[in-house]
Design a protein around this motif. Sequence first.
Motif, mmCIF file in Angstrom:
data_model
loop_
_atom_site.group_PDB
_atom_site.id
_atom_site.type_symbol
_atom_site.label_atom_id
_atom_site.label_comp_id
_atom_site.label_asym_id
_atom_site.label_seq_id
_atom_site.Cartn_x
_atom_site.Cartn_y
_atom_site.Cartn_z
ATOM 1 N N UNK A 1 1.287 -1.130 0.067
ATOM 2 C CA UNK A 1 -0.404 0.120 0.145
ATOM 3 C C UNK A 1 0.541 1.527 -0.024
ATOM 4 N N UNK A 2 1.784 1.092 0.984
ATOM 5 C CA UNK A 2 2.291 2.694 0.775
ATOM 6 C C UNK A 2 3.655 2.411 -0.962
ATOM 7 N N UNK A 3 3.776 1.636 -0.820
ATOM 8 C CA UNK A 3 5.228 1.420 -2.651
ATOM 9 C C UNK A 3 3.972 1.884 -3.911
ATOM 10 N N UNK A 4 2.318 1.299 -3.298
ATOM 11 C CA UNK A 4 1.459 1.926 -3.866
ATOM 12 C C UNK A 4 1.006 3.615 -4.487
ATOM 13 N N UNK A 5 1.121 3.736 -3.168
ATOM 14 C CA UNK A 5 0.615 5.084 -2.535
ATOM 15 C C UNK A 5 1.986 6.591 -3.505
ATOM 16 N N UNK A 6 3.447 5.716 -2.863
ATOM 17 C CA UNK A 6 4.987 6.005 -4.009
ATOM 18 C C UNK A 6 4.205 6.350 -5.142
ATOM 19 N N UNK A 7 4.617 5.462 -5.941
ATOM 20 C CA UNK A 7 3.615 5.625 -7.395
ATOM 21 C C UNK A 7 2.503 6.852 -8.052
ATOM 22 N N UNK A 8 1.710 6.897 -6.742
ATOM 23 C CA UNK A 8 0.540 7.578 -7.601
ATOM 24 C C UNK A 8 1.067 9.233 -6.893
ATOM 25 N N UNK A 9 2.277 9.091 -6.244
ATOM 26 C CA UNK A 9 2.260 10.937 -6.267
ATOM 27 C C UNK A 9 3.284 10.682 -7.079
ATOM 28 N N UNK A 10 4.132 9.994 -7.479
ATOM 29 C CA UNK A 10 5.466 10.014 -8.671
ATOM 30 C C UNK A 10 4.335 10.570 -10.348
ATOM 31 N N UNK B 1 3.016 14.770 -13.863
ATOM 32 C CA UNK B 1 2.877 15.040 -15.225
ATOM 33 C C UNK B 1 3.192 16.071 -15.235
ATOM 34 N N UNK B 2 4.309 16.632 -14.720
ATOM 35 C CA UNK B 2 4.625 18.369 -15.187
ATOM 36 C C UNK B 2 6.489 17.825 -15.213
ATOM 37 N N UNK B 3 7.092 16.848 -15.081
ATOM 38 C CA UNK B 3 8.366 16.317 -15.115
ATOM 39 C C UNK B 3 7.882 15.102 -16.969
ATOM 40 N N UNK B 4 8.877 15.476 -17.683
ATOM 41 C CA UNK B 4 8.994 14.485 -19.005
ATOM 42 C C UNK B 4 9.582 12.713 -19.233
ATOM 43 N N UNK C 1 3.435 10.334 -16.119
ATOM 44 C CA UNK C 1 2.234 10.764 -15.468
ATOM 45 C C UNK C 1 1.153 9.541 -14.989
ATOM 46 N N UNK C 2 0.137 9.534 -15.616
ATOM 47 C CA UNK C 2 -1.027 8.631 -15.658
ATOM 48 C C UNK C 2 -0.434 7.061 -15.768
ATOM 49 N N UNK C 3 0.319 6.632 -15.889
ATOM 50 C CA UNK C 3 1.162 5.465 -16.553
ATOM 51 C C UNK C 3 1.860 5.007 -15.199
ATOM 52 N N UNK C 4 2.571 5.893 -14.559
ATOM 53 C CA UNK C 4 2.845 5.502 -13.403
ATOM 54 C C UNK C 4 2.170 5.426 -12.342
ATOM 55 N N UNK C 5 1.337 6.895 -12.674
ATOM 56 C CA UNK C 5 0.114 6.284 -11.343
ATOM 57 C C UNK C 5 -0.712 5.291 -11.517
ATOM 58 N N UNK C 6 -0.704 4.668 -12.630
ATOM 59 C CA UNK C 6 -1.051 3.172 -12.910
ATOM 60 C C UNK C 6 -0.212 1.942 -12.290
ATOM 61 N N UNK D 1 -9.226 -2.236 -13.496
ATOM 62 C CA UNK D 1 -7.863 -1.686 -13.947
ATOM 63 C C UNK D 1 -7.841 -2.115 -15.391
ATOM 64 N N UNK D 2 -8.367 -2.391 -16.281
ATOM 65 C CA UNK D 2 -7.906 -2.675 -17.442
ATOM 66 C C UNK D 2 -8.478 -0.937 -17.870
ATOM 67 N N UNK D 3 -9.497 -0.720 -17.492
ATOM 68 C CA UNK D 3 -9.943 0.558 -17.596
ATOM 69 C C UNK D 3 -9.581 2.075 -17.257
ATOM 70 N N UNK D 4 -8.481 1.319 -15.797
ATOM 71 C CA UNK D 4 -7.939 2.188 -16.034
ATOM 72 C C UNK D 4 -6.346 2.816 -16.557
ATOM 73 N N UNK D 5 -6.300 1.296 -17.260
ATOM 74 C CA UNK D 5 -5.037 1.468 -18.506
ATOM 75 C C UNK D 5 -5.473 2.116 -19.342
ATOM 76 N N UNK D 6 -6.542 1.396 -19.982
ATOM 77 C CA UNK D 6 -6.824 2.338 -21.144
ATOM 78 C C UNK D 6 -6.840 3.738 -21.351
#
Length: 165
Positions: free
Chosen positions: A6-15, A20-23, A27-32, A51-56
Amino acid sequence: MDIILIFIAALFLVLGIIGSFLPVLPGPLTSWVGLLIQHFSEAIPMDKTFLVITLIVAILIWILDYIIPAMGTKRFGGTKYGMIGTSIGLVIGLFAPIPFGIVIGPFVGAYLGELLNKTDSKTAMKAAFGSFIGFITSTFIKFIVAVIYLGLYIGILWDHKAYIF
């Protein structure tokens, strides 16, 4: 183990939000990826359809990130040369060792593309401005999707908090 996931997932969501601002980070793929990591936690059941819908959605946003600046160029009066220049400038800007290369590259690419097309400099500058507007728009869209993914993560986590702790 679930708490670590859960902590690692949160880290990826914040990343993802930062990405979204750093090339460097998509962004959204890292959050996914954060949502996917959360899926592997036994304490929080995740629907595979979700998961499939959010990946698409993340993949579509990733693709649009390369298309929207060129669309902005065309919308502001740019020609095919300006759109090609925007795309080439975007790629060069990604790898250029200069600050804000991701912003400057498409702008300069659109401008030079229009000048190569023998467009007057005023129209070329307008097309380059369209490229910049397109970049800002795609960044905003990536940010919104990454924040939505974080909100989904928090909502799912909140619904299952009794099972985690």
